[in-house]
Design a protein around this motif. Sequence first.
Motif, PDB file in Angstrom:
ATOM      1  N   ARG A   1       0.828  -1.204   0.000  1.00  0.00           N
ATOM      2  CA  ARG A   1       0.000   0.000   0.000  1.00  0.00           C
ATOM      3  C   ARG A   1       0.865   1.258   0.000  1.00  0.00           C
ATOM      4  O   ARG A   1       0.527   2.253  -0.643  1.00  0.00           O
ATOM      5  CB  ARG A   1      -0.937   0.003   1.208  1.00  0.00           C
ATOM      6  CG  ARG A   1      -1.925   1.171   1.194  1.00  0.00           C
ATOM      7  CD  ARG A   1      -2.897   1.098   2.348  1.00  0.00           C
ATOM      8  NE  ARG A   1      -3.809   2.224   2.318  1.00  0.00           N
ATOM      9  CZ  ARG A   1      -4.921   2.271   1.599  1.00  0.00           C
ATOM     10  NH1 ARG A   1      -5.256   1.232   0.853  1.00  0.00           N
ATOM     11  NH2 ARG A   1      -5.702   3.333   1.631  1.00  0.00           N
ATOM     12  N   THR A   2       1.983   1.216   0.717  1.00  0.00           N
ATOM     13  CA  THR A   2       2.899   2.356   0.734  1.00  0.00           C
ATOM     14  C   THR A   2       3.459   2.595  -0.659  1.00  0.00           C
ATOM     15  O   THR A   2       3.525   3.738  -1.140  1.00  0.00           O
ATOM     16  CB  THR A   2       4.048   2.105   1.717  1.00  0.00           C
ATOM     17  OG1 THR A   2       3.508   1.932   3.036  1.00  0.00           O
ATOM     18  CG2 THR A   2       5.034   3.275   1.730  1.00  0.00           C
TER      19      THR A   2
ATOM     20  N   ARG B   1       2.106   1.772  -3.483  1.00  0.00           N
ATOM     21  CA  ARG B   1       1.036   2.263  -4.344  1.00  0.00           C
ATOM     22  C   ARG B   1       0.742   3.742  -4.060  1.00  0.00           C
ATOM     23  O   ARG B   1       0.517   4.536  -4.982  1.00  0.00           O
ATOM     24  CB  ARG B   1      -0.233   1.428  -4.140  1.00  0.00           C
ATOM     25  CG  ARG B   1      -1.320   1.737  -5.167  1.00  0.00           C
ATOM     26  CD  ARG B   1      -2.554   0.903  -4.934  1.00  0.00           C
ATOM     27  NE  ARG B   1      -3.251   1.299  -3.728  1.00  0.00           N
ATOM     28  CZ  ARG B   1      -4.410   0.789  -3.331  1.00  0.00           C
ATOM     29  NH1 ARG B   1      -4.981  -0.174  -4.028  1.00  0.00           N
ATOM     30  NH2 ARG B   1      -4.991   1.200  -2.223  1.00  0.00           N
ATOM     31  N   THR B   2       0.751   4.108  -2.779  1.00  0.00           N
ATOM     32  CA  THR B   2       0.481   5.495  -2.400  1.00  0.00           C
ATOM     33  C   THR B   2       1.489   6.449  -3.015  1.00  0.00           C
ATOM     34  O   THR B   2       1.131   7.492  -3.571  1.00  0.00           O
ATOM     35  CB  THR B   2       0.509   5.639  -0.865  1.00  0.00           C
ATOM     36  OG1 THR B   2      -0.550   4.862  -0.297  1.00  0.00           O
ATOM     37  CG2 THR B   2       0.329   7.098  -0.451  1.00  0.00           C
ATOM     38  N   TYR B   3       2.774   6.085  -2.966  1.00  0.00           N
ATOM     39  CA  TYR B   3       3.805   6.967  -3.502  1.00  0.00           C
ATOM     40  C   TYR B   3       3.797   6.970  -5.028  1.00  0.00           C
ATOM     41  O   TYR B   3       4.070   8.003  -5.656  1.00  0.00           O
ATOM     42  CB  TYR B   3       5.178   6.550  -2.978  1.00  0.00           C
ATOM     43  CG  TYR B   3       5.341   6.785  -1.486  1.00  0.00           C
ATOM     44  CD1 TYR B   3       4.545   7.726  -0.832  1.00  0.00           C
ATOM     45  CD2 TYR B   3       6.271   6.077  -0.739  1.00  0.00           C
ATOM     46  CE1 TYR B   3       4.684   7.949   0.525  1.00  0.00           C
ATOM     47  CE2 TYR B   3       6.413   6.303   0.630  1.00  0.00           C
ATOM     48  CZ  TYR B   3       5.614   7.238   1.257  1.00  0.00           C
ATOM     49  OH  TYR B   3       5.749   7.469   2.595  1.00  0.00           O
TER      50      TYR B   3
ATOM     51  N   GLU C   1       1.100   6.657  -6.848  1.00  0.00           N
ATOM     52  CA  GLU C   1      -0.040   7.502  -7.195  1.00  0.00           C
ATOM     53  C   GLU C   1       0.273   8.974  -6.934  1.00  0.00           C
ATOM     54  O   GLU C   1      -0.174   9.846  -7.679  1.00  0.00           O
ATOM     55  CB  GLU C   1      -1.269   7.069  -6.409  1.00  0.00           C
ATOM     56  CG  GLU C   1      -1.811   5.712  -6.835  1.00  0.00           C
ATOM     57  CD  GLU C   1      -2.932   5.210  -5.946  1.00  0.00           C
ATOM     58  OE1 GLU C   1      -3.143   5.834  -4.865  1.00  0.00           O
ATOM     59  OE2 GLU C   1      -3.599   4.226  -6.301  1.00  0.00           O
ATOM     60  N   ALA C   2       1.027   9.256  -5.866  1.00  0.00           N
ATOM     61  CA  ALA C   2       1.387  10.640  -5.564  1.00  0.00           C
ATOM     62  C   ALA C   2       2.221  11.243  -6.694  1.00  0.00           C
ATOM     63  O   ALA C   2       2.027  12.410  -7.073  1.00  0.00           O
ATOM     64  CB  ALA C   2       2.160  10.703  -4.250  1.00  0.00           C
TER      65      ALA C   2
ATOM     66  N   SER D   1      -2.201  14.803   0.788  1.00  0.00           N
ATOM     67  CA  SER D   1      -1.590  14.607  -0.531  1.00  0.00           C
ATOM     68  C   SER D   1      -0.266  15.355  -0.632  1.00  0.00           C
ATOM     69  O   SER D   1       0.700  14.860  -1.227  1.00  0.00           O
ATOM     70  CB  SER D   1      -2.544  15.094  -1.629  1.00  0.00           C
ATOM     71  OG  SER D   1      -3.699  14.275  -1.693  1.00  0.00           O
TER      72      SER D   1
ATOM     73  N   HIS E   1       2.445  13.358   1.170  1.00  0.00           N
ATOM     74  CA  HIS E   1       2.898  12.221   0.366  1.00  0.00           C
ATOM     75  C   HIS E   1       3.790  12.698  -0.777  1.00  0.00           C
ATOM     76  O   HIS E   1       4.828  12.090  -1.078  1.00  0.00           O
ATOM     77  CB  HIS E   1       1.692  11.460  -0.189  1.00  0.00           C
ATOM     78  CG  HIS E   1       0.964  10.670   0.838  1.00  0.00           C
ATOM     79  ND1 HIS E   1      -0.404  10.467   0.790  1.00  0.00           N
ATOM     80  CD2 HIS E   1       1.394  10.036   1.954  1.00  0.00           C
ATOM     81  CE1 HIS E   1      -0.769   9.731   1.830  1.00  0.00           C
ATOM     82  NE2 HIS E   1       0.303   9.464   2.544  1.00  0.00           N
TER      83      HIS E   1
ATOM     84  N   ASP F   1     -10.797   1.085   2.047  1.00  0.00           N
ATOM     85  CA  ASP F   1     -11.230   2.354   1.452  1.00  0.00           C
ATOM     86  C   ASP F   1     -12.744   2.499   1.525  1.00  0.00           C
ATOM     87  O   ASP F   1     -13.256   3.576   1.854  1.00  0.00           O
ATOM     88  CB  ASP F   1     -10.768   2.442  -0.002  1.00  0.00           C
ATOM     89  CG  ASP F   1      -9.263   2.640  -0.119  1.00  0.00           C
ATOM     90  OD1 ASP F   1      -8.668   3.160   0.845  1.00  0.00           O
ATOM     91  OD2 ASP F   1      -8.683   2.261  -1.152  1.00  0.00           O
TER      92      ASP F   1
END
Length: 387
Positions: free
Chosen positions: A95-96, A98-100, A102-103, A140, A143, A309
Motif C-alpha cells: 500500500r505504501t 502504491r500510495t507513492y 499515485e502521488a 496529498s 505524500h 477504502d
Amino acid sequence: MGRPSLPLGTHGEIRCYLIAGKKYRARTLYRDYDGKVRPVERVGSSKTKARDTLRAALRDRERAVVGDEVTRNTRMAAVATLWLRELDESSKAYRTKRTYQEAWERDLSAAVADLRVFEVTVSVATRVLRSIRDTAGTGSAKHAKVVLSGVLGLAVRHDALDSNPMREVVIGTPARDTGKGPGDKMVLTSEELVGLRRHLRTSCDASRYERQDLPDLVDMLSALGCRIGELLALDWSKFDAGRATLAIEGTVIREKGVGLKVQSHTKSSAGMRTVQIPKWAAKTLVRRSHEATTEWVFPAANGRLRDPDNTRKMLRKAVAATSWMGLHPHAFRHLVATRLDEAGLSAREIADYLGHEQVSMTQDVYMNRKSVGSSAADALADIEPEG
C-alpha cells in the motif's frame, strides 16, 4: 592556458553547416561518461530542424550511455522512474508503494517531470507542494513531499546535487476557516466517542449502520487503536477468548490485477504484535464469533474480505453533517495513544500496543516486542460502550 574540458554528459556549442541538397548539418562535441569527447551530428531541412534533431539525439545519447546514471541535467521524470523502481524492489508495504506511485502520477508528474534536477530548488519545490496542499489537501502534499524528497535524494546519491533541497521545504498549513470542513480530520476525545457511539446506535439510520457493522467496528478501533487495514485482516484464529488477546499479523491491501488480499505483514515489523485487549472488547468479539458465518472478524456484506477504502467512506458518510465530520479511522489510534499516555503507560508500552517502531536501542534489544501485558487493556477498560 588550454580550454577547460567539458563536464561529463554535456556538449559544446552547436554549429550548423549548409550541405548538398540545401540541407543543414548540426554538429557539436559531446563528452561521454567514459571521459572521451566525441563529435555528434544530425541533418535537417533547416538550421532549426537540424539543431532540434541534434538536441533530441543528445538527450537520447545521455539516456543510452548513462543508463541509470543521474546528472544535474537529467529530467525529473527519468530520476523518478529510477526511484520508483527502487521503491518497488524494497521491502516496504504494498500500500505504501502504491500510495507513492499515485502521488507521483497524480500530483507531481505534471508539475516537475520536465524539469531538470538542478531546476528543482527550494522555492520551486515549495511552490509545487503548496499548490498540491491547496488543491488536493495536506495529506496529498505530505505524500508528494516524501516522493520528491526521495527522488532528489537519489540525485544526491548520484552526485547530481550537493544536498537535498527538500530539507529546507516547509509546506505550512492553508489559511482557511477553523470550522471543520470536508477535508479536515477531527481529533476525537473520549467524550466525543460517547456521542459518536450513541449516534451510530440510536439515530434514524442506526439500522443501516448496524448492517454496515459500524458500531462494532468503531468500538474495536477505540479498543485496539490499530490501523483499519489491520482490523479488517483479522480472522477468528487470531482471537484467543480465554486470554482476551488478539494477534495482529497482517493488513488488507488491494493489489493491482489481484484484488483484495491479506498482506502477511503489517506496515512495519513492530506492527506484528499480540495484544491483550479490554474485557469489554473481548466480550464484543465473543458475541460476534457466535454470530459469525465467515472466517473474517469484520467481513464485507458478501462474507469476503472488506475493503479499507470502502469502510472509510462508510464512516465518513455516517458522520457527514455532524460534529464528527472529517472523522478518519486514524482518529481512534490517536485517542488510544492519548488514553494510554494519560494512564501513565511508558512510551515502550504504548508503542507495543499500537505497533509503532519509535523505540530506543535498549528497548529494542532487551524488551519483548511481540507480546504486551495487561496495562493497556486496563487503561481502556472505562470506555466500554453503553448498554
